[in-house]
Each structure stands twice: as structure tokens, then as C-alpha cells.
Design an enzyme around this catalytic site. Structure first.
Site, short mmCIF file in Angstrom:
data_model
loop_
_atom_site.label_atom_id
_atom_site.label_comp_id
_atom_site.label_asym_id
_atom_site.label_seq_id
_atom_site.Cartn_x
_atom_site.Cartn_y
_atom_site.Cartn_z
N GLY A 26 0.82 -1.20 0.00
CA GLY A 26 0.00 0.00 0.00
C GLY A 26 0.85 1.24 0.00
O GLY A 26 2.01 1.24 0.41
N SER A 27 0.26 2.35 -0.48
CA SER A 27 0.97 3.62 -0.49
C SER A 27 -0.03 4.75 -0.38
O SER A 27 -1.20 4.61 -0.77
CB SER A 27 1.82 3.79 -1.76
OG SER A 27 1.00 3.74 -2.91
N GLY A 28 0.41 5.85 0.19
CA GLY A 28 -0.44 7.02 0.35
C GLY A 28 0.35 8.28 0.19
O GLY A 28 1.48 8.27 -0.30
N MET A 30 1.83 10.17 2.38
CA MET A 30 3.03 10.34 3.20
C MET A 30 3.92 9.11 3.27
O MET A 30 5.07 9.20 3.69
CB MET A 30 2.65 10.74 4.63
CG MET A 30 2.23 12.18 4.79
SD MET A 30 1.82 12.57 6.52
CE MET A 30 3.38 12.20 7.31
N GLY A 31 3.41 7.95 2.89
CA GLY A 31 4.23 6.77 3.10
C GLY A 31 3.84 5.56 2.30
O GLY A 31 2.82 5.54 1.61
N VAL A 33 3.56 1.19 2.66
CA VAL A 33 3.41 0.12 3.63
C VAL A 33 3.87 -1.19 3.00
O VAL A 33 3.44 -1.54 1.89
CB VAL A 33 1.95 -0.01 4.13
CG1 VAL A 33 1.83 -1.14 5.15
CG2 VAL A 33 1.48 1.31 4.73
N LYS A 49 5.37 0.59 7.89
CA LYS A 49 5.09 1.83 7.16
C LYS A 49 6.31 2.73 7.19
O LYS A 49 6.85 3.05 8.25
CB LYS A 49 3.89 2.56 7.78
CG LYS A 49 3.51 3.83 7.03
CD LYS A 49 2.22 4.43 7.57
CE LYS A 49 1.82 5.68 6.78
NZ LYS A 49 0.54 6.25 7.26
N ASP A 149 -9.71 12.71 9.46
CA ASP A 149 -9.70 12.11 8.12
C ASP A 149 -10.52 10.82 8.10
O ASP A 149 -10.09 9.81 7.56
CB ASP A 149 -8.26 11.85 7.67
CG ASP A 149 -8.14 11.78 6.14
OD1 ASP A 149 -9.08 12.21 5.44
OD2 ASP A 149 -7.11 11.28 5.65
#
Length: 508
Positions: A26-28, A30-31, A33, A49, A149
Site C-alpha cells: 500500500g501507499s499514500g 506520506m508513506g 506500507v 510503514k 480524516d
């Protein structure tokens, strides 16, 4: 970002001499995973993460460390917040923290959700949010938190052997303390996801828990309909600012006319979407009160995984052997146990071998009432942060009501492992009833049968417990089990009420 370039430094070595990275999951913003194996825990899967390279500066590192701290602290209080338990910086200078690995689906991928599941999932989301809103202790003072959020992408739904579906709230990266002077960078200015932001959050000023309640209202609307309450012309800030501040939300009946919602639920969602914080529910407790009322009125049954373990013949037991009866008749209440209503497990040395039993002390009148009660049992096990088993026994009669007999077993205790082994092997256990009134004698022995599937799980859990390293986190695991126990009690009662009462008892 080139994934292989990112993880190549760790392929031949261990992160912090403990975590072997495997793959990006996973990715978002800020980071990223990664799935990893915790070598110290025998290869147990974990999620690691990393703070994205772009954001590695002092301010963002502070925020990142704060996110790890919040998850670690709040997850000790709520089962519905993802658990973080390690933080560090890699040899390459990348901050990271380690979370429990949860093999589930994002709530956003499950929308829309049937009403029966909606109530269960929303209640869990509320319990997690309520924990955050109650805050954490900093320097002797409790400071409430606002998540800021709340959205389907930050809610994970995972299979659970007890609740059917278990909710975990993710990403406390922009959570805000209320009334905390040392709140760092994420407390000021606009932060959040536009479709879910409250009007006051878009202003970038002071907010409180009612802002999360607004976001929850947007999410509840979307959970039921698969659509959002507004359809702005663009996804730009200005369009969403106008929608949240000035446009009334669409009605659920207009978006999904096929839904037949209880008026109470429809009113709750629309109240959460009120523009002014004072017009919304003022705290999560108010929302939980409505959800609990709806759950009771809908008479939902237990999840299928629990229903499959129920056998209406469970209370019809074969007669105990005369030798076993005689052995029970000789028992006396242990001198090291208080004279009060309690229950505790203990191994008995009988002519038929070691036998796990529940000893309980009750008033004579209650023992008399419970002799013909239905008997139900269930077992809950968690491995992290400490292997702990909850052994639940319920004596139930619709007129008399429930008598819950919970026992918590530290599964790294060899004696408790023997207890559980006896339960798995023998398939039933006695409930030895002593009177609260003098001379505190054993007047009745009841028997409870354990379903075959549960016996198999017990054997598996014993082996798992033996292979785990020793930790001193038994109290934390016990508190997590208490949360699960509290949540499933009403479901067990609803389930038993839907079945015919078949009762019998062994007594001496």
C-alpha cells in the site's frame, strides 16, 4: 517510485535486525506500507510503514512519530484502532513504524453495504472513534483527539472469528489534540479529504469531535447508498467548500429509493450532516445509543460462524459415571478462595484422568434456578501482544436471565495449557456449584459440551502459544479480549433467544 529500488537495501538483511521486508502492499500521500516477517516472533507477518522520501524533514518526522505513538496508545484502549508497536529509522535514514498485519479489505471497496451489516460495522467505527475522542494521557492530563480524516479508505474490514467482520480505523497521521499547547504541525491549516470535511474543518480553524461526527455522517450516507451526499461540478477545493457550507445534502431516499431505512436511522445521518456543529449529535455516545436501539429492534441474529457452533442438544448430556459423581461429592471449597460469587478454572485429578472444571460459588436460590438453564460456551484467542484465551460459559434462561461465567487464561502458563488440552480432549467440562451460604458445600454439578470445531481450534491455539516468545503483556491482551467479550454478549443472547430451549442437567 521504483519499488525494487526502495526495498533493495533490505533484501539481503533485516530491518532493525528483526523485520524482513517482502513486498509493497500500500501507499499514500506520506508513506508506503510493506508486508514483512517479524523474525523475532517466528516469521509472524507484520506491516511496516515508511515515511516517503519526499517528506523526510524534521517537521514531517515529528508528525510521523506522533502517528505511531497515537496508534500504539489508542490501540491499547480499543480493539478498533490499528495496533502499532515499534518505531525506528532504517540504516538508510527512513523513519518507519511497525503495525499489526491485517488481511482485509478497505471499506471503500465494499460499498454499498446492506443495512444488517451497516449497523454492525458502524457501531464498531463509533467505538473506535469514541476511544480517540476520549483522548490520551499526556503528563498527567487527558487530551481529546480529533481524527480529521474519517473516510471509507481509512477503515479496514477484516474477517474475525468472533464478530464476523472486525473494523480497524487507520491513519492517525493528521489527528489533532484538543486544548494541547504543544500540538505540532498538523494542528493548524486545512488537513483532510475534501468530500468528508466539515465546514469548520475547511476553514482551517479550531475543531472538536463534532467535526469527525460530520465526516462520519458523510461516510454513513455513502456506506448505504454508494454515493456521497453532494455532487459538486468539480473536485476542486472551491466546489467542495460551497457544497459543505451552503448546499443541503441530497436525501437518501432520492439517491437510493429502493432503500427502506428506519426513520430513526435516516434522521441520525442527516443530523450528523448539519452545517452547524451545535445541530449535530454532540458526541459519539448519542450515535451509539441510536444504533443500539436499531440493532435491538431489528433482532439481528449471530453471524453464521457463531450460529454454526450452536447445537440445541448441547445441554442433553450423558449421565456421569458413579465414580466421577462420588469424586465431586467429596470436594470442598478451596481455603485460598474468597467466600463470594466467583468462578475460576481448575484441573481435577479424577479416576478418569486430569479434567478441566469450572468451580463457582452462587447463592442456593440461584443454583436452584440455574440447574435447568441452557448452557452455552465459546472460546476467544489472541496471540498479540500476549497469547491469551477467554473461556466463556453462559447459563441462560429467558425468564431468569443470563449468568455469564468468563475466565481469562494466560496461554504461556503451562498449567493453563493443560487445562485447555483437557477441554479439547474430553469435549465437555463440569461446572461445580458451591453454595454461598454455609457450609459452602457442593450441591450440584452441571455439564457443558464443547463443539467439535471449537475443540480443533483449542488444540491449534495450544501449539501456537508454545511457539511464541515470552512477553509481559498479559494485561493488555486481557483488556482487548474484554472489549470483544462485551461486544458479543448481546449477539449471543439474541442467538439463544431465537432457538428452542432444550435443557437438562446432571446433578448430585
Amino acid at each position: 517510485m521504483n519499488q525494487s529500488a526502495f526495498i533493495s537495501p533490505h533484501i539481503t538483511g533485516l530491518l532493525a535486525n528483526r523485520y524482513q521486508l517482502k513486498q509493497l502492499i500500500g501507499s499514500g500521500g506520506m508513506g508506503e506500507v510493506f508486508l514483512a516477517d517479524d523474525i523475532l516472533l517466528g516469521g509472524t507477518p507484520v506491516a511496516v510503514k515508511f515515511l516517503t522520501q519526499t517528506f523526510i524533514n524534521e517537521k514531517m518526522q515529528q508528525d510521523f512519530a506522533r502517528e505511531a505513538m497515537l496508534s500504539a496508545t489508542l490501540s491499547q484502549k480499543s480493539l478498533h484502532i490499528v495496533r502499532a508497536y515499534d518505531y525506528g529509522v532504517s540504516a538508510e535514514g527512513k523513519p518507519f513504524y511497525v503495525m499489526e498485519y491485517l488481511n482485509g479489505k478497505s471499506l471503500k471497496d465494499l460499498l454499498p453495504i446492506p443495512l444488517s451489516k451497516f449497523l454492525t460495522l458502524t457501531r464498531q467505527i463509533c467505538l473506535g472513534l469514541q476511544c480517540a475522542h476520549r483522548g490520551i494521557n499526556i503528563d498527567g492530563r487527558v487530551y481529546p483527539l480529533v481524527h480529521r480524516d474519517i473516510k471509507p479508505a481509512n477503515i479496514l474490514v477484516i474477517p474475525d472469528p468472533i464478530l464476523g467482520k472486525l473494523i480497524k480505523i487507520l491513519d492517525f497521521g493528521i489527528a489533532k489534540f484538543i486544548n494541547y499547547a504543544n500540538t505540532i504541525s498538523t494542528s493548524k491549516g486545512f488537513n483532510g479529504t475534501l468530500p468528508y470535511c466539515s465546514p469548520e474543518q475547511l476553514e482551517g480553524g479550531e475543531i472538536d469531535s463534532r467535526s469527525d461526527i460530520y465526516s462520519l455522517g458523510v461516510m454513513m450516507f455513502e456506506m448505504l447508498t454508494g454515493a456521497k451526499p453532494w455532487q459538486p461540478e468539480t473536485d476542486l477545493f472551491g466546489a467542495w467548500y460551497k457544497a459543505h457550507h451552503f448546499e443541503q445534502p441530497r436525501t437518501i431516499a432520492k439517491v437510493s429509493p429502493q432503500l427502506k431505512l428506519p426513520e430513526q436511522l435516516n434522521n441520525l445521518i442527516m443530523a450528523c450532516l448539519a452545517k452547524a456543529p451545535g445541530d449535530r449529535p454532540q458526541n459519539i455516545a448519542e450515535i451509539l445509543q441510536v444504533l443500539d436501539s436499531l440493532e435491538k429492534s431489528s433482532c439481528q441474529s449471530l453471524p453464521t460462524h457463531l450460529a454454526s457452533t450452536y447445537n440445541p442438544k448441547f445441554a442433553v448430556e450423558a449421565e456421569m459415571s458413579p465414580l466421577l459423581k462420588a469424586n465431586f461429592a467429596k470436594l470442598t471449597w478451596p481455603k485460598n478462595k474468597p467466600i463470594q460469587e466467583i468462578v475460576f478454572p481448575q484441573l481435577l485429578d479424577t479416576p478418569q484422568g486430569n479434567l478441566a472444571a469450572l468451580w463457582l460459588m452462587l447463592a442456593k436460590q440461584e443454583i436452584k434456578q440455574r440447574v435447568l438453564c441452557q448452557r452455552y460456551n465459546h472460546f476467544i484467542f489472541i496471540t498479540s501482544p500476549h497469547p491469551m484465551l477467554l473461556w466463556i460459559t453462559l447459563l441462560y434462561d429467558r425468564e431468569v436471565g443470563p449468568k455469564w461465567l468468563p475466565c481469562y487464561l494466560d496461554m504461556q502458563n503451562p498449567q493453563n495449557q493443560q487445562l485447555v488440552y483437557s477441554l479439547a480432549e474430553y469435549g465437555r467440562y463440569p461446572l461445580i456449584c458451591f453454595t454461598l451460604e454455609a457450609p459452602h458445600s457442593c450441591t450440584n454439578v452441571l455439564s457443558s459440551h464443547i463443539a467439535h470445531t471449537q475443540r480443533q481450534r483449542l488444540k491449534l491455539w495450544i501449539e501456537q502459544s508454545k511457539s511464541l516468545p515470552t512477553f509481559n503483556q498479559a494485561l493488555l491482551s486481557k483488556n482487548l479480549l474484554k472489549q470483544q467479550y462485551k461486544q458479543m454478549q448481546s449477539r449471543i443472547l439474541q442467538h439463544l433467544d431465537s432457538k428452542p430451549q432444550v435443557v437438562a442437567a446432571n446433578s448430585i
